[in-house]
Design a protein around this motif. Sequence first.
Motif, PDB file in Angstrom:
ATOM      1  N   THR A 246       0.707  -0.971   0.148  1.00 49.96           N
ATOM      2  CA  THR A 246       0.024  -0.134   0.089  1.00 49.96           C
ATOM      3  C   THR A 246       1.060   1.292  -0.068  1.00 49.96           C
ATOM      4  O   THR A 246       1.761   1.519   0.814  1.00 49.96           O
ATOM      5  CB  THR A 246      -0.827   0.014   1.362  1.00 49.96           C
ATOM      6  OG1 THR A 246      -1.681  -1.066   1.136  1.00 49.96           O
ATOM      7  CG2 THR A 246      -1.746   1.535   1.278  1.00 49.96           C
ATOM      8  N   ALA A 247       0.684   2.154  -0.917  1.00 51.61           N
ATOM      9  CA  ALA A 247       1.642   3.291  -1.019  1.00 51.61           C
ATOM     10  C   ALA A 247       0.667   4.137  -2.359  1.00 51.61           C
ATOM     11  O   ALA A 247       0.226   3.609  -3.077  1.00 51.61           O
ATOM     12  CB  ALA A 247       2.951   2.933  -1.542  1.00 51.61           C
ATOM     13  N   VAL A 248       1.538   5.174  -2.471  1.00 56.09           N
ATOM     14  CA  VAL A 248       1.336   6.103  -3.605  1.00 56.09           C
ATOM     15  C   VAL A 248       2.610   5.442  -4.598  1.00 56.09           C
ATOM     16  O   VAL A 248       3.529   5.805  -4.119  1.00 56.09           O
ATOM     17  CB  VAL A 248       1.360   7.434  -3.532  1.00 56.09           C
ATOM     18  CG1 VAL A 248       1.058   8.379  -4.711  1.00 56.09           C
ATOM     19  CG2 VAL A 248       0.226   7.968  -2.441  1.00 56.09           C
ATOM     20  N   TYR A 249       2.110   5.194  -5.899  1.00 49.52           N
ATOM     21  CA  TYR A 249       3.097   4.819  -6.817  1.00 49.52           C
ATOM     22  C   TYR A 249       3.451   5.941  -8.008  1.00 49.52           C
ATOM     23  O   TYR A 249       2.484   6.523  -8.292  1.00 49.52           O
ATOM     24  CB  TYR A 249       2.655   3.672  -7.579  1.00 49.52           C
ATOM     25  CG  TYR A 249       2.961   2.300  -6.619  1.00 49.52           C
ATOM     26  CD1 TYR A 249       1.990   1.914  -5.441  1.00 49.52           C
ATOM     27  CD2 TYR A 249       3.710   1.482  -6.789  1.00 49.52           C
ATOM     28  CE1 TYR A 249       2.294   1.035  -4.590  1.00 49.52           C
ATOM     29  CE2 TYR A 249       3.901   0.484  -6.087  1.00 49.52           C
ATOM     30  CZ  TYR A 249       3.290   0.233  -4.931  1.00 49.52           C
ATOM     31  OH  TYR A 249       3.345  -1.092  -4.055  1.00 49.52           O
ATOM     32  N   TYR A 250       4.628   6.228  -7.747  1.00 55.59           N
ATOM     33  CA  TYR A 250       5.308   7.201  -8.760  1.00 55.59           C
ATOM     34  C   TYR A 250       6.029   6.783  -9.955  1.00 55.59           C
ATOM     35  O   TYR A 250       6.828   5.867  -9.881  1.00 55.59           O
ATOM     36  CB  TYR A 250       5.975   8.228  -8.265  1.00 55.59           C
ATOM     37  CG  TYR A 250       5.364   8.928  -7.022  1.00 55.59           C
ATOM     38  CD1 TYR A 250       4.976   8.498  -5.821  1.00 55.59           C
ATOM     39  CD2 TYR A 250       4.442  10.142  -7.258  1.00 55.59           C
ATOM     40  CE1 TYR A 250       4.425   9.253  -4.589  1.00 55.59           C
ATOM     41  CE2 TYR A 250       3.870  10.875  -5.990  1.00 55.59           C
ATOM     42  CZ  TYR A 250       4.163  10.494  -4.717  1.00 55.59           C
ATOM     43  OH  TYR A 250       3.253  11.019  -3.774  1.00 55.59           O
ATOM     44  N   CYS A 251       5.696   7.336 -10.996  1.00 48.61           N
ATOM     45  CA  CYS A 251       6.358   7.124 -12.164  1.00 48.61           C
ATOM     46  C   CYS A 251       7.531   8.145 -12.373  1.00 48.61           C
ATOM     47  O   CYS A 251       7.467   9.373 -12.209  1.00 48.61           O
ATOM     48  CB  CYS A 251       5.628   7.286 -13.609  1.00 48.61           C
ATOM     49  SG  CYS A 251       6.481   7.090 -15.169  1.00 48.61           S
ATOM     50  N   ASN A 252       8.863   7.967 -12.909  1.00 41.16           N
ATOM     51  CA  ASN A 252       9.956   8.676 -12.725  1.00 41.16           C
ATOM     52  C   ASN A 252      10.788   8.618 -14.071  1.00 41.16           C
ATOM     53  O   ASN A 252      10.917   7.570 -14.720  1.00 41.16           O
ATOM     54  CB  ASN A 252      10.962   8.351 -11.952  1.00 41.16           C
ATOM     55  CG  ASN A 252      12.242   9.265 -11.842  1.00 41.16           C
ATOM     56  OD1 ASN A 252      13.136   8.818 -12.421  1.00 41.16           O
ATOM     57  ND2 ASN A 252      11.932  10.252 -11.067  1.00 41.16           N
ATOM     58  N   LEU A 253      11.055   9.800 -14.689  1.00 40.67           N
ATOM     59  CA  LEU A 253      11.888   9.841 -15.763  1.00 40.67           C
ATOM     60  C   LEU A 253      13.213  10.586 -15.528  1.00 40.67           C
ATOM     61  O   LEU A 253      12.864  11.755 -15.037  1.00 40.67           O
ATOM     62  CB  LEU A 253      11.120  10.740 -17.188  1.00 40.67           C
ATOM     63  CG  LEU A 253      11.690  10.862 -18.121  1.00 40.67           C
ATOM     64  CD1 LEU A 253      10.856  10.551 -19.419  1.00 40.67           C
ATOM     65  CD2 LEU A 253      12.726  12.131 -18.204  1.00 40.67           C
ATOM     66  N   PRO A 254      14.401   9.985 -15.612  1.00 38.25           N
ATOM     67  CA  PRO A 254      15.718  10.655 -15.125  1.00 38.25           C
ATOM     68  C   PRO A 254      16.079  11.834 -15.997  1.00 38.25           C
ATOM     69  O   PRO A 254      15.194  12.154 -17.023  1.00 38.25           O
ATOM     70  CB  PRO A 254      16.677   9.424 -15.816  1.00 38.25           C
ATOM     71  CG  PRO A 254      15.805   8.376 -15.857  1.00 38.25           C
ATOM     72  CD  PRO A 254      14.463   8.589 -16.384  1.00 38.25           C
ATOM     73  N   PRO A 255      16.700  12.587 -15.317  1.00 40.82           N
ATOM     74  CA  PRO A 255      17.150  14.052 -15.803  1.00 40.82           C
ATOM     75  C   PRO A 255      17.923  13.793 -17.473  1.00 40.82           C
ATOM     76  O   PRO A 255      17.845  14.900 -18.067  1.00 40.82           O
ATOM     77  CB  PRO A 255      18.093  14.660 -14.904  1.00 40.82           C
ATOM     78  CG  PRO A 255      18.535  13.650 -14.097  1.00 40.82           C
ATOM     79  CD  PRO A 255      17.538  12.317 -13.993  1.00 40.82           C
ATOM     80  N   ASN A 256      18.482  12.640 -17.616  1.00 37.67           N
ATOM     81  CA  ASN A 256      19.354  12.797 -18.636  1.00 37.67           C
ATOM     82  C   ASN A 256      18.918  11.334 -19.501  1.00 37.67           C
ATOM     83  O   ASN A 256      18.660  10.339 -18.740  1.00 37.67           O
ATOM     84  CB  ASN A 256      20.689  12.779 -18.345  1.00 37.67           C
ATOM     85  CG  ASN A 256      21.105  13.841 -17.475  1.00 37.67           C
ATOM     86  OD1 ASN A 256      21.088  14.769 -18.270  1.00 37.67           O
ATOM     87  ND2 ASN A 256      21.874  13.946 -16.651  1.00 37.67           N
ATOM     88  N   PRO A 257      19.168  11.492 -20.883  1.00 38.75           N
ATOM     89  CA  PRO A 257      18.859  10.297 -21.330  1.00 38.75           C
ATOM     90  C   PRO A 257      20.082   9.179 -21.370  1.00 38.75           C
ATOM     91  O   PRO A 257      21.143   9.537 -20.763  1.00 38.75           O
ATOM     92  CB  PRO A 257      18.615  10.462 -22.995  1.00 38.75           C
ATOM     93  CG  PRO A 257      19.546  11.762 -22.897  1.00 38.75           C
ATOM     94  CD  PRO A 257      19.310  12.432 -21.690  1.00 38.75           C
ATOM     95  N   GLY A 258      19.796   7.917 -21.953  1.00 38.79           N
ATOM     96  CA  GLY A 258      20.951   7.013 -21.793  1.00 38.79           C
ATOM     97  C   GLY A 258      20.787   6.411 -20.494  1.00 38.79           C
ATOM     98  O   GLY A 258      20.232   6.239 -19.472  1.00 38.79           O
ATOM     99  N   TRP A 259      22.334   5.994 -20.105  1.00 34.29           N
ATOM    100  CA  TRP A 259      22.555   5.227 -18.936  1.00 34.29           C
ATOM    101  C   TRP A 259      22.623   6.241 -17.913  1.00 34.29           C
ATOM    102  O   TRP A 259      23.318   7.289 -17.887  1.00 34.29           O
ATOM    103  CB  TRP A 259      23.935   4.504 -18.909  1.00 34.29           C
ATOM    104  CG  TRP A 259      24.036   3.475 -17.668  1.00 34.29           C
ATOM    105  CD1 TRP A 259      23.694   2.307 -17.393  1.00 34.29           C
ATOM    106  CD2 TRP A 259      24.508   3.701 -16.584  1.00 34.29           C
ATOM    107  NE1 TRP A 259      23.991   1.904 -16.304  1.00 34.29           N
ATOM    108  CE2 TRP A 259      24.485   2.893 -15.513  1.00 34.29           C
ATOM    109  CE3 TRP A 259      25.028   5.224 -16.046  1.00 34.29           C
ATOM    110  CZ2 TRP A 259      25.070   2.870 -14.405  1.00 34.29           C
ATOM    111  CZ3 TRP A 259      25.783   4.972 -14.784  1.00 34.29           C
ATOM    112  CH2 TRP A 259      25.696   3.997 -13.865  1.00 34.29           C
ATOM    113  N   VAL A 260      21.877   5.950 -16.606  1.00 30.15           N
ATOM    114  CA  VAL A 260      22.051   6.571 -15.368  1.00 30.15           C
ATOM    115  C   VAL A 260      21.854   5.405 -14.475  1.00 30.15           C
ATOM    116  O   VAL A 260      21.242   4.367 -14.652  1.00 30.15           O
ATOM    117  CB  VAL A 260      20.835   7.498 -15.288  1.00 30.15           C
ATOM    118  CG1 VAL A 260      21.198   8.888 -16.262  1.00 30.15           C
ATOM    119  CG2 VAL A 260      19.369   7.114 -15.414  1.00 30.15           C
ATOM    120  N   PRO A 261      22.347   5.649 -13.207  1.00 29.86           N
ATOM    121  CA  PRO A 261      22.129   4.523 -12.262  1.00 29.86           C
ATOM    122  C   PRO A 261      20.492   4.242 -12.057  1.00 29.86           C
ATOM    123  O   PRO A 261      19.672   5.298 -11.836  1.00 29.86           O
ATOM    124  CB  PRO A 261      22.570   5.257 -10.848  1.00 29.86           C
ATOM    125  CG  PRO A 261      23.575   6.095 -11.370  1.00 29.86           C
ATOM    126  CD  PRO A 261      23.223   6.900 -12.744  1.00 29.86           C
TER     127      PRO A 261
END
Length: 124
Positions: A91-106
């Motif tokens: 149970t939680a609020v689920y959030y979608c996230n798009l990173p600040p940069n394209p390509g590989w990020v952690p």
Amino acid sequence: QVQLIESGGGLVQAGGSLRLSCAASGRTFSMYIMRWFRQAPGKEREFVAGINWSGTDTDYADSVKGRFTISRDNAKNTVYLQMNSLKAEDTAVYYCNLPPNPGWVPMRATGGSWGQGTQVTVSS
């Protein structure tokens, strides 16, 4: 302007399933890792799952591994989170996230753009 719109949350009994969707616009979606996070009441936001730009690499929090599946459809600019065998602790609020940069990020790093969130409530 990045826009992320989550949907698919709701109330479900323990053991049930839900499928979350996140529709993205404003970026070249296929160039970005996409991630799902969640935040339960009184707790910090935590990583749930991530997927690379081609869908060939995924990562899951230990708490959801084997129960949740992240996927994406680059033609629809949409990322999904299939949640099975749901537990009360999901149970939680689920959030979608798009990173600040394209390509590989952690995969598990925070930062970037967030959707408004969708509530998932699992009754025991």
